[in-house]
Design an enzyme around this catalytic site. Structure first.
Site, PDB file in Angstrom:
ATOM      1  N   LYS A 169      24.366  49.906  -1.063  1.00  0.00           N
ATOM      2  CA  LYS A 169      25.356  49.642  -2.206  1.00  0.00           C
ATOM      3  C   LYS A 169      24.653  49.473  -3.589  1.00  0.00           C
ATOM      4  O   LYS A 169      23.456  49.194  -3.724  1.00  0.00           O
ATOM      5  CB  LYS A 169      25.285  48.100  -1.453  1.00  0.00           C
ATOM      6  CG  LYS A 169      26.660  47.193  -2.329  1.00  0.00           C
ATOM      7  CD  LYS A 169      26.921  46.150  -1.703  1.00  0.00           C
ATOM      8  CE  LYS A 169      28.112  45.066  -2.322  1.00  0.00           C
ATOM      9  NZ  LYS A 169      28.339  44.084  -1.631  1.00  0.00           N
ATOM     10  N   SER A 246      33.135  43.763  -0.630  1.00  0.00           N
ATOM     11  CA  SER A 246      32.712  44.496  -1.640  1.00  0.00           C
ATOM     12  C   SER A 246      31.699  45.431  -1.530  1.00  0.00           C
ATOM     13  O   SER A 246      31.300  46.475  -2.220  1.00  0.00           O
ATOM     14  CB  SER A 246      31.922  43.480  -2.691  1.00  0.00           C
ATOM     15  OG  SER A 246      30.894  42.822  -2.353  1.00  0.00           O
ATOM     16  N   SER A 270      31.672  40.369   2.572  1.00  0.00           N
ATOM     17  CA  SER A 270      31.750  41.607   1.963  1.00  0.00           C
ATOM     18  C   SER A 270      30.936  42.716   2.905  1.00  0.00           C
ATOM     19  O   SER A 270      31.208  43.908   2.732  1.00  0.00           O
ATOM     20  CB  SER A 270      30.718  41.619   0.577  1.00  0.00           C
ATOM     21  OG  SER A 270      31.312  40.921  -0.124  1.00  0.00           O
TER      22      SER A 270
END
Length: 534
Positions: A169, A246, A270
């Site tokens: 990420k 996310s 997330s």
């Protein structure tokens, strides 16, 4: 332009009218040239749209197509009222594509019944990846230099994660790269990182290779996987639905088979949300168990590190490497008791799920054969609001000055969230922090040494064409379910156990603090050999 075959009367003009409307993005004309009804189909690399309504909604949201010129058309007459047309196009800015259309004549009018579009091959999907390598960092972290992630040295045996491809990420420090945080303005001014984040180095030291840096929702302050700058990440399990965030790019990369392991963060869902939406295994670790050093924060009180996989055994292996594969790591929690204790169910959480999800979940619980026990949790809206206030206060402290100094740099949804965060007063935050201690204690007391089971999210992911208001409604409903682990600071694993219609829905297990490994073991014990369809 090359033409092979002969146009039946009226079809040539209809075909070129459609091509012209594509270049103008005239959605009204495009809709009129597709056959009405539920049997109309349109497919591309992202999946299949069924029915005129889905196709029309897709067109209205995509924002047009790249400029192109037809270089060849093949016409094959299948019958008096059915013709297959294949068009070959040259894009103005390079590359070629194909469009295959089945045109049918009804009441004298030629309309498209079925279409398939083959676009030019992209170098890589920029909605999934920000940086991509082959690999970007080799297994063992052999990107030169001493220190964590530098590799085991010549002649050493491959690590336990050798060959595992990792999507990281875009919040984690990767040596030689910048942290982009899902925002190009932030990325442009970010400093190059000199060391890997410990969570990255740990995987490299175990032999995994870093395939690339994957997209994130801006500053991780969203759950949808829609980024105003890089687009909506694809859903590898349900292409017509959003992928969730996310930890959006990492989840999509794993679901699409472009990576084996996604490294991400979970503040309020997330990791768990995209895991549920895309049929993956996803673990939010106990708060503070895995180092967050070298990770751009959103809200330190809730931020955790975690992973996404297709394979549960890989997830278990990573947890064992990260936390230590021994019962002693449970810090007093009884691993055997966790794996045999009744499943805890909350009526409030069941009521928060959509009816179809609730029914499928209860059927799954019955099939496990496990005893169940009802448990009372704090009011779900109280959990959500307390988390929201503390999260907002910390997000504003971390990034508020930058947001204020860069007006217009954020997408509208995240900008609104930061605007609301700026309005959180010191008094409001202080009261919320007092309440947070009370709620965290209550959640942990309710779960004790047991395992809470619930649907990970209310239902399947929203459609890719859902408007912002609909996605916001889903976000609010989702937080009522994900906030339990967030407020509790507890580990939570999402199992790809259910399938409703065309979409997966996860089942979440929330366990005692530091019982991450035992929780994953239990999840594997309970996981079905194949997703249950309803």
């Amino acid at each position: 332009m090359r033409l092979t075959g002969t146009w039946p009367a009226g079809l040539e003009s209809a075909f070129h009218e459609y091509e012209s409307a594509l270049m103008r993005d005239d959605t009204a004309v495009l809709d009129a040239l597709f056959e009405p009804g539920p049997g109309t189909l349109r497919g591309d690399g992202a999946g299949l749209l069924r029915g005129h309504g889905q196709i029309s909604a897709f067109r209205s949201s995509r924002g047009g197509v790249a400029r192109r010129e037809l270089v060849g058309v093949d016409v094959q007459v299948l019958g008096p009222d059915a013709v297959l047309v294949v068009g070959e196009s040259q894009f103005v800015d390079g590359g070629r594509g194909l469009q295959t259309q089945l045109w049918c004549r009804t009441d004298g009018a030629w309309l498209i019944r079925t279409a398939h579009v083959t676009g030019r091959a992209p170098a890589f999907d920029r909605s999934v990846w920000r940086v991509l390598g082959d690999p970007l960092v080799p297994g063992g972290g052999a990107d030169a230099g001493p220190g964590p992630g530098a590799g085991p040295g010549p002649g050493a045996r491959p690590g336990p994660l050798a060959g595992v491809r990792v999507a990281v990420k875009d919040l984690f420090a990767v040596r030689g790269q910048v942290i982009g945080a899902g925002n190009p303005t932030w990325q442009a001014a970010a400093a190059v990182e000199h060391e890997h984040a410990p969570a990255v180095a740990m995987l490299l030291d175990a032999g995994a290779e870093l395939t690339g840096i994957a997209r994130s929702d801006e500053f991780a302050y969203a759950l949808a996987g829609r980024n105003a700058h890089s687009g909506t990440t694809p859903n590898g399990a349900a292409p017509q639905r959003i992928g969730g965030g996310s930890t959006s790019g990492s989840a999509s990369a794993v679901a699409l088979g472009q990576a084996d392991l996604g490294l991400g963060t979970d503040t309020a869902g997330s990791i768990r949300v995209p895991a549920s939406y895309q049929g993956l295994w996803g673990l939010r670790t106990t708060h503070g168990t895995v180092s967050r050093s070298g990770v751009l924060p959103l809200a330190q009180t809730f931020d955790t590190v975690g992973w996404l996989t297709r394979d549960p055994e890989l997830l278990r292996q990573v947890v064992g490497i990260a936390l230590g594969d021994t019962a002693a790591q449970l810090r007093g929690a009884d691993a055997g008791a966790i794996r045999t204790a009744p499943l805890l169910l909350s009526d409030a959480l069941l009521d928060a799920a959509e009816p179809g999800t609730r029914s499928a979940f209860l059927a799954w619980v019955e099939r496990t054969g496990r005893p169940v026990r009802s448990v009372e949790l704090p009011d779900l809206d109280d959990l959500v609001e307390t988390l929201r206030i503390v999260q907002a206060a910390e997000a504003h402290r971390n990034h508020g000055d930058w947001v204020a100094a860069h007006p217009g740099a954020l997408g509208a949804d995240v900008a609104e969230r930061f605007a609301a965060a700026a309005a959180v007063t010191a008094e409001l935050e202080s009261a919320a922090r007092v309440r947070l201690v009370e709620l965290r204690t209550a959640v942990r007391r309710a779960i004790d040494d047991g395992v809470l089971a619930l649907p990970t999210v209310p239902g399947p992911a929203p459609s890719r064409t859902a408007d912002t208001a609909a996605v916001l409604v889903t976000r609010r409903a989702t937080l009522r379910m994900t906030s339990v682990a967030g407020v509790g600071g507890l580990p939570a694993v999402s199992i790809p156990a259910l399938h409703l219609g065309d979409a997966p829905v996860g089942i979440c297990l929330v366990g005692p603090s530091a019982a991450d490994l035992a929780l994953v073991d239990l999840a594997i014990d309970l996981s079905p050999s194949s997703a249950t369809r309803s």
